[in-house]
Design a protein around this motif. Structure first.
Motif, PDB file in Angstrom:
ATOM      1  N   ILE A 131      78.654  75.664  86.270  1.00 48.14           N
ATOM      2  CA  ILE A 131      77.642  74.675  86.691  1.00 48.14           C
ATOM      3  C   ILE A 131      76.398  75.437  87.128  1.00 48.14           C
ATOM      4  CG2 ILE A 131      77.117  72.827  88.360  1.00 48.14           C
ATOM      5  CD1 ILE A 131      80.176  72.353  88.534  1.00 48.14           C
ATOM      6  N   ASP A 132      75.227  74.858  86.866  1.00 49.75           N
ATOM      7  CA  ASP A 132      73.963  75.494  87.251  1.00 49.75           C
ATOM      8  C   ASP A 132      74.004  75.871  88.741  1.00 49.75           C
ATOM      9  OD1 ASP A 132      71.361  76.135  87.957  1.00 49.75           O
ATOM     10  OD2 ASP A 132      70.464  74.656  86.608  1.00 49.75           O
ATOM     11  N   ALA A 133      73.754  77.149  88.999  1.00 48.91           N
ATOM     12  CA  ALA A 133      73.898  77.700  90.358  1.00 48.91           C
ATOM     13  C   ALA A 133      73.056  76.957  91.398  1.00 48.91           C
ATOM     14  CB  ALA A 133      73.534  79.185  90.349  1.00 48.91           C
ATOM     15  N   LYS A 134      71.870  76.477  90.985  1.00 50.92           N
ATOM     16  CA  LYS A 134      70.986  75.784  91.936  1.00 50.92           C
ATOM     17  C   LYS A 134      71.687  74.560  92.535  1.00 50.92           C
ATOM     18  CE  LYS A 134      67.288  75.238  89.283  1.00 50.92           C
ATOM     19  NZ  LYS A 134      67.486  76.124  88.109  1.00 50.92           N
ATOM     20  N   TYR A 135      72.353  73.780  91.666  1.00 51.11           N
ATOM     21  CA  TYR A 135      73.046  72.572  92.125  1.00 51.11           C
ATOM     22  C   TYR A 135      74.169  72.921  93.088  1.00 51.11           C
ATOM     23  CZ  TYR A 135      70.618  70.095  88.402  1.00 51.11           C
ATOM     24  OH  TYR A 135      69.643  69.562  87.593  1.00 51.11           O
ATOM     25  N   VAL A 136      74.940  73.937  92.708  1.00 49.57           N
ATOM     26  CA  VAL A 136      76.088  74.328  93.542  1.00 49.57           C
ATOM     27  C   VAL A 136      75.603  74.809  94.910  1.00 49.57           C
ATOM     28  CG1 VAL A 136      78.115  75.844  93.740  1.00 49.57           C
ATOM     29  CG2 VAL A 136      77.409  74.973  91.486  1.00 49.57           C
ATOM     30  N   LEU A 137      74.548  75.632  94.895  1.00 47.65           N
ATOM     31  CA  LEU A 137      74.046  76.206  96.152  1.00 47.65           C
ATOM     32  C   LEU A 137      73.495  75.121  97.080  1.00 47.65           C
ATOM     33  CD1 LEU A 137      73.654  78.766  97.773  1.00 47.65           C
ATOM     34  CD2 LEU A 137      71.426  79.066  96.699  1.00 47.65           C
ATOM     35  N   VAL A 138      72.649  74.244  96.520  1.00 48.00           N
ATOM     36  CA  VAL A 138      72.063  73.180  97.347  1.00 48.00           C
ATOM     37  C   VAL A 138      73.166  72.264  97.891  1.00 48.00           C
ATOM     38  CG1 VAL A 138      70.570  71.123  97.316  1.00 48.00           C
ATOM     39  CG2 VAL A 138      69.796  73.248  96.236  1.00 48.00           C
ATOM     40  N   THR A 139      74.109  71.885  97.022  1.00 50.30           N
ATOM     41  CA  THR A 139      75.217  71.022  97.468  1.00 50.30           C
ATOM     42  C   THR A 139      76.008  71.687  98.582  1.00 50.30           C
ATOM     43  OG1 THR A 139      75.379  70.198  95.204  1.00 50.30           O
ATOM     44  CG2 THR A 139      77.223  69.700  96.660  1.00 50.30           C
ATOM     45  N   SER A 140      76.288  72.996  98.423  1.00 51.92           N
ATOM     46  CA  SER A 140      77.110  73.689  99.433  1.00 51.92           C
ATOM     47  C   SER A 140      76.371  73.799 100.767  1.00 51.92           C
ATOM     48  CB  SER A 140      77.543  75.072  98.926  1.00 51.92           C
ATOM     49  OG  SER A 140      76.467  75.972  98.923  1.00 51.92           O
ATOM     50  N   ILE A 141      75.044  73.970 100.715  1.00 56.34           N
ATOM     51  CA  ILE A 141      74.270  74.050 101.967  1.00 56.34           C
ATOM     52  C   ILE A 141      74.222  72.677 102.657  1.00 56.34           C
ATOM     53  CG2 ILE A 141      71.948  74.430 102.932  1.00 56.34           C
ATOM     54  CD1 ILE A 141      71.656  76.713 100.823  1.00 56.34           C
ATOM     55  N   VAL A 142      74.011  71.618 101.857  1.00 51.30           N
ATOM     56  CA  VAL A 142      73.983  70.263 102.432  1.00 51.30           C
ATOM     57  C   VAL A 142      75.335  69.941 103.070  1.00 51.30           C
ATOM     58  CG1 VAL A 142      73.810  67.796 101.893  1.00 51.30           C
ATOM     59  CG2 VAL A 142      72.154  69.405 100.913  1.00 51.30           C
ATOM     60  N   MET A 143      76.422  70.273 102.350  1.00 54.96           N
ATOM     61  CA  MET A 143      77.761  70.020 102.908  1.00 54.96           C
ATOM     62  C   MET A 143      77.974  70.827 104.186  1.00 54.96           C
ATOM     63  SD  MET A 143      80.276  69.756  99.620  1.00 54.96           S
ATOM     64  CE  MET A 143      81.775  69.518 100.582  1.00 54.96           C
ATOM     65  N   GLY A 144      77.492  72.091 104.177  1.00 55.06           N
ATOM     66  CA  GLY A 144      77.605  72.939 105.359  1.00 55.06           C
ATOM     67  C   GLY A 144      76.872  72.359 106.558  1.00 55.06           C
ATOM     68  N   CYS A 145      75.718  71.721 106.279  1.00 48.73           N
ATOM     69  CA  CYS A 145      74.927  71.144 107.379  1.00 48.73           C
ATOM     70  C   CYS A 145      75.574  69.889 107.954  1.00 48.73           C
ATOM     71  CB  CYS A 145      73.521  70.805 106.888  1.00 48.73           C
ATOM     72  SG  CYS A 145      72.512  72.279 106.618  1.00 48.73           S
ATOM     73  N   PHE A 146      76.346  69.164 107.148  1.00 48.82           N
ATOM     74  CA  PHE A 146      76.895  67.887 107.625  1.00 48.82           C
ATOM     75  C   PHE A 146      78.379  67.923 107.971  1.00 48.82           C
ATOM     76  CE2 PHE A 146      72.877  66.562 105.808  1.00 48.82           C
ATOM     77  CZ  PHE A 146      72.442  65.643 106.754  1.00 48.82           C
ATOM     78  N   ILE A 147      79.079  68.992 107.588  1.00 45.82           N
ATOM     79  CA  ILE A 147      80.517  69.071 107.879  1.00 45.82           C
ATOM     80  C   ILE A 147      80.769  69.034 109.391  1.00 45.82           C
ATOM     81  CG2 ILE A 147      80.638  71.617 107.843  1.00 45.82           C
ATOM     82  CD1 ILE A 147      83.400  69.348 106.468  1.00 45.82           C
ATOM     83  N   GLY A 148      79.772  69.450 110.187  1.00 45.93           N
ATOM     84  CA  GLY A 148      79.922  69.461 111.647  1.00 45.93           C
ATOM     85  C   GLY A 148      80.122  68.084 112.260  1.00 45.93           C
ATOM     86  N   TYR A 149      79.886  67.028 111.462  1.00 45.63           N
ATOM     87  CA  TYR A 149      80.099  65.670 111.977  1.00 45.63           C
ATOM     88  C   TYR A 149      81.486  65.143 111.616  1.00 45.63           C
ATOM     89  CZ  TYR A 149      75.022  65.605 112.661  1.00 45.63           C
ATOM     90  OH  TYR A 149      73.746  65.893 113.065  1.00 45.63           O
TER      91      TYR A 149
END
Length: 342
Positions: A131-149
């Motif tokens: 999968i295009d690395a940009k999508y994976v990276l952005v998705t993983s950062i967004v998930m990282g920011c919200f997993i704390g909830y």
């Protein structure tokens, strides 16, 4: 080319040795987070970057196993067995002193979480490698920011840490080793890194009474509501800021790390055995009352404790610690042995 290769290996071995020492030191200083101002500061500094840096380096060296057509099942199995081995060691080192220890197969609060996470990071990265690395990276950062909830058991399969630290692993996987080596070795990089790192340590030291409230952000397994009331709502923004600061810290320690070989450089290849055995040994030292005795020294006891940690790290570099791990990490050896015995 050969010289360049040697130089590069020396850099990573020096860095891994430095980081594993910080891991051992952090596991000592954390116990005195509230009772020693010096250790409180040291813990804040260490915990900000030591695990993300390790995760990043693991990602850098994961390409070969992940880029194959078949999933890295052998790696998965090796990491899970090491995880179980450490879990049992930690348990035993506590119960021999009658200290109740936490034991759960799939839920990890303590040290072996890294092995479980590594096993899963390899599989996840293999699954998304096309999968295009940009999508994976952005998705993983967004998930990282919200997993704390998230609610529920954040330690099950180390889910919280798995997601929080995954962007560091993935960036490591994406970057080319030679490019990282080249960019971090420039004079500008070293100058920026020295200024940034010293400023970071200075700010943490001066503002420790306020900054220590942010500690729950650093372990990767605490939910945002562990933060003070007035800042928990900004958890996702704090996590994003954390990603930026920690990325710069990782860049800084790579740039500042010596690239030449020293007598101790080879010990950088022994990080796994230090990682596996240091916690049970720290439990034994603590349960036997040694750190309690050291504390009785009064002013300056922290330096004696740091010396003990250095000694422990050095002792764990001996080769015999490696044997059980070699057996665990290379499942195929067993079959070969039987074949030769016949």
């Amino acid at each position: 080319s050969e010289f360049k290769m040697g130089k590069r290996i020396a850099l990573w071995d020096n860095l891994k040795l430095f980081l594993i020492f910080l891991v051992v030191l952090g596991h000592l200083t954390l116990q005195y987070f509230y009772s020693s101002q010096m250790f409180c500061t040291v813990t804040m500094v260490i915990y900000t970057f030591h695990m993300p840096a390790f995760v990043f380096i693991s990602g850098l060296f994961s390409k070969k196993a992940i880029n194959g057509e078949t999933p890295p099942v052998k790696r998965l199995f090796s990491f899970i067995t090491v995880y179980l081995f450490v879990r049992v060691l930690n348990y035993l080192s506590n119960i021999i002193f009658g200290v109740h220890s936490y034991f759960s197969i799939f839920s990890s609060k303590d040290i072996p979480w890294y092995m479980m996470a590594m096993a899963l990071w390899y599989m996840i990265t293999w699954a998304v490698r096309k999968i295009d690395a940009k999508y994976v990276l952005v998705t993983s950062i967004v998930m990282g920011c919200f997993i704390g909830y998230m609610s529920g058991d954040t330690d099950f399969l180390c889910i919280m840490r798995l997601i929080t630290f995954f962007p560091f692993f993935y960036i490591g996987y994406l970057l080319d080793l030679d490019v990282v080596n080249k960019i971090t070795s420039t004079k500008k990089a070293k100058l920026f890194s020295a200024v940034f790192f010293i400023a970071f340590v200075f700010i943490v030291t001066v503002t420790i009474d306020k900054t220590k409230e942010l500690f729950p952000l650093l372990s990767g397994r605490r939910r945002f509501f562990a933060l003070e009331d007035n800042i928990e709502d900004y958890g996702c923004l704090l996590r994003l800021a954390y990603y930026v600061i920690v990325s710069l810290l990782i860049f800084s320690i790579i740039s500042l790390c010596p690239r030449k070989e020293f007598k101790f450089t080879a010990a950088g290849k022994k990080t796994l055995q230090i990682y596996v055995y240091h916690r049970p040994l720290l439990y034994i030292i603590k349960n036997a009352g040694l750190f309690y005795l050291v504390k009785q020294v009064g002013a300056g006891w922290e330096w004696i404790a740091i010396a003990i940690v250095m000694l422990l790290t050095a002792l764990l570099c001996f080769d015999f610690w490696r044997k059980p791990l070699d057996f665990i990490m290379n499942p195929k050896l067993k079959g070969e042995k039987y074949a030769t015995a016949k």
